[in-house]
Enzyme design. Structure first.
Site, PDB file in Angstrom:
ATOM      1  CG  ASN A  14     -23.603 -17.679  -8.809  1.00 43.18           C
ATOM      2  OD1 ASN A  14     -23.427 -16.484  -9.024  1.00 43.18           O
ATOM      3  ND2 ASN A  14     -22.610 -18.558  -8.751  1.00 43.18           N
ATOM      4  NE  ARG A  69     -24.096 -35.739 -22.220  1.00 46.17           N
ATOM      5  CZ  ARG A  69     -23.491 -35.218 -21.151  1.00 46.17           C
ATOM      6  NH1 ARG A  69     -24.061 -34.253 -20.474  1.00 46.17           N
ATOM      7  NH2 ARG A  69     -22.333 -35.666 -20.743  1.00 46.17           N
ATOM      8  CG  LEU A  97     -28.285 -28.364 -20.249  1.00 43.37           C
ATOM      9  CD1 LEU A  97     -28.995 -27.055 -19.929  1.00 43.37           C
ATOM     10  CD2 LEU A  97     -29.166 -29.560 -19.901  1.00 43.37           C
ATOM     11  CG  ASN A 111     -23.536 -21.484 -17.720  1.00 43.84           C
ATOM     12  OD1 ASN A 111     -23.857 -21.933 -16.602  1.00 43.84           O
ATOM     13  ND2 ASN A 111     -22.329 -21.666 -18.232  1.00 43.84           N
ATOM     14  CG  HIS A 113     -17.396 -20.326 -17.882  1.00 43.86           C
ATOM     15  ND1 HIS A 113     -17.349 -21.697 -17.699  1.00 43.86           N
ATOM     16  CD2 HIS A 113     -16.136 -19.943 -18.214  1.00 43.86           C
ATOM     17  CE1 HIS A 113     -16.119 -22.119 -17.930  1.00 43.86           C
ATOM     18  NE2 HIS A 113     -15.359 -21.080 -18.238  1.00 43.86           N
ATOM     19  CD  GLU A 178     -18.923 -17.284 -10.200  1.00 44.72           C
ATOM     20  OE1 GLU A 178     -19.989 -17.927 -10.206  1.00 44.72           O
ATOM     21  OE2 GLU A 178     -17.811 -17.832 -10.097  1.00 44.72           O
TER      22      GLU A 178
HETATM   23  C1  GAR Z   1     -19.806 -21.017  -9.634  1.00 44.73           C
HETATM   24  O1  GAR Z   1     -18.486 -20.569  -9.426  1.00 44.73           O
HETATM   25  C2  GAR Z   1     -20.114 -21.077 -11.114  1.00 44.73           C
HETATM   26  O2  GAR Z   1     -19.500 -20.063 -11.860  1.00 44.73           O
HETATM   27  C3  GAR Z   1     -19.552 -22.404 -11.490  1.00 44.73           C
HETATM   28  O3  GAR Z   1     -19.874 -23.254 -10.415  1.00 44.73           O
HETATM   29  C4  GAR Z   1     -19.949 -22.471  -9.218  1.00 44.73           C
HETATM   30  C5  GAR Z   1     -21.292 -22.749  -8.576  1.00 44.73           C
HETATM   31  O4  GAR Z   1     -21.396 -22.128  -7.334  1.00 44.73           O
HETATM   32  N1  GAR Z   1     -20.127 -22.893 -12.719  1.00 44.73           N
HETATM   33  C6  GAR Z   1     -19.469 -23.630 -13.593  1.00 44.73           C
HETATM   34  O5  GAR Z   1     -18.310 -23.977 -13.438  1.00 44.73           O
HETATM   35  C7  GAR Z   1     -20.276 -23.999 -14.818  1.00 44.73           C
HETATM   36  N2  GAR Z   1     -19.466 -24.695 -15.753  1.00 44.73           N
HETATM   37  P1  GAR Z   1     -22.803 -21.969  -6.620  1.00 44.73           P
HETATM   38  O6  GAR Z   1     -23.470 -23.351  -6.639  1.00 44.73           O
HETATM   39  O7  GAR Z   1     -22.455 -21.557  -5.221  1.00 44.73           O
HETATM   40  O8  GAR Z   1     -23.601 -20.946  -7.371  1.00 44.73           O
END
Ligand code: GAR
Length: 217
Positions: A14, A69, A97, A111, A113, A178
């Site tokens: 991403n 944390r 967070l 973010n 999701h 995404e």
């Molecule tokens: C993505 O699919 C994102 O939506 C998800 O992790 C992946 C990261 O991919 N995020 C979550 O699950 C957040 N809770 P990337 O490192 O290739 O961008």
């Protein structure tokens, strides 16, 4: 120049999609914005190497090095704050967070999701979507608040779930969208086309359509 700090934990696809869009659309000239740092909580995150290849600053704040944390978030805050970011983009950042961090950057943290919120908050979204038998799944970009996956929704992309899908095929199809929707959402926040006001993502109709995608299969 508006400064974007990206937080990652892993492969960073991403981040790459946003950076590629920023370069292609010349964001530094057209909207006066650029990604200034990529920060990971995992030292081995592939996205760090990719960021270095773009000549972007990287840093690691390894959560395993902190007892609590709160201590981790304090260290993370110090590194992030050094860049004086206008926007903080969580891109596969797999740490929750708390308000201790989030409230220091109100309306400035995004973010992505991998589900159509408010359905399927949390982890294993693709498997749970298939198990639930839903016909559509997808992804959501939202402002980050202390409520897990619960902040105001900025953008969504809808992807059909096919009978032949397993969670990996579905995840791969969602990921394509995404990449598109996150770059659009980041841009819209940077230009002020989207603002966080009174717990809502505020935008006009044109922007709302720009931030709603339906997958073609
Ligand atoms: C993505 O699919 C994102 O939506 C998800 O992790 C992946 C990261 O991919 N995020 C979550 O699950 C957040 N809770 P990337 O490192 O290739 O961008």
């Amino acid at each position: 120049m508006k400064k974007v700090v990206v937080l990652i934990s892993g492969r960073g696809s991403n981040f790459v999609a946003i950076e590629e869009t920023a370069l292609r659309e010349r964001w530094s000239e057209t909207i006066g914005a650029q990604i200034v740092a990529v920060i990971s909580n995992r030292p081995q995150a592939k996205g760090l190497t990719l960021a270095q290849e773009y000549g972007i600053d990287t840093a690691v704040v390894d959560h395993t090095a902190y007892e609590t944390r709160e201590a981790f978030e304090e260290a993370l805050y110090e590194v992030v704050a050094r860049y004086e970011p206008d926007l903080i983009v969580l891109a596969g950042f797999m740490r929750i967070l708390t308000e201790g961090f989030v409230n220091r950057f109100p309306g400035k943290i995004l973010n992505i999701h991998p589900a159509i919120l408010p359905s399927f908050k949390g982890l294993d979204t693709h498997r749970r979507a298939i198990e639930a038998g839903v016909r559509v799944h997808g992804t959501t970009v939202h402002y980050v608040t202390p409520a897990l996956d619960g902040g105001p929704i900025i953008a969504q992309a809808v992807v059909p779930v096919l009978p032949s899908d397993d969670e990996h095929r579905l995840a791969d199809r969602v990921l394509i969208y995404e990449h598109q929707i996150y770059a659009r959402a980041v841009k819209a926040c940077l230009t002020g086309a989207v603002r966080c006001e009174n717990g809502r993502a505020v935008m006009d109709d044109k922007t709302s359509l720009y931030l709603t995608l339906f997958a073609k299969v």
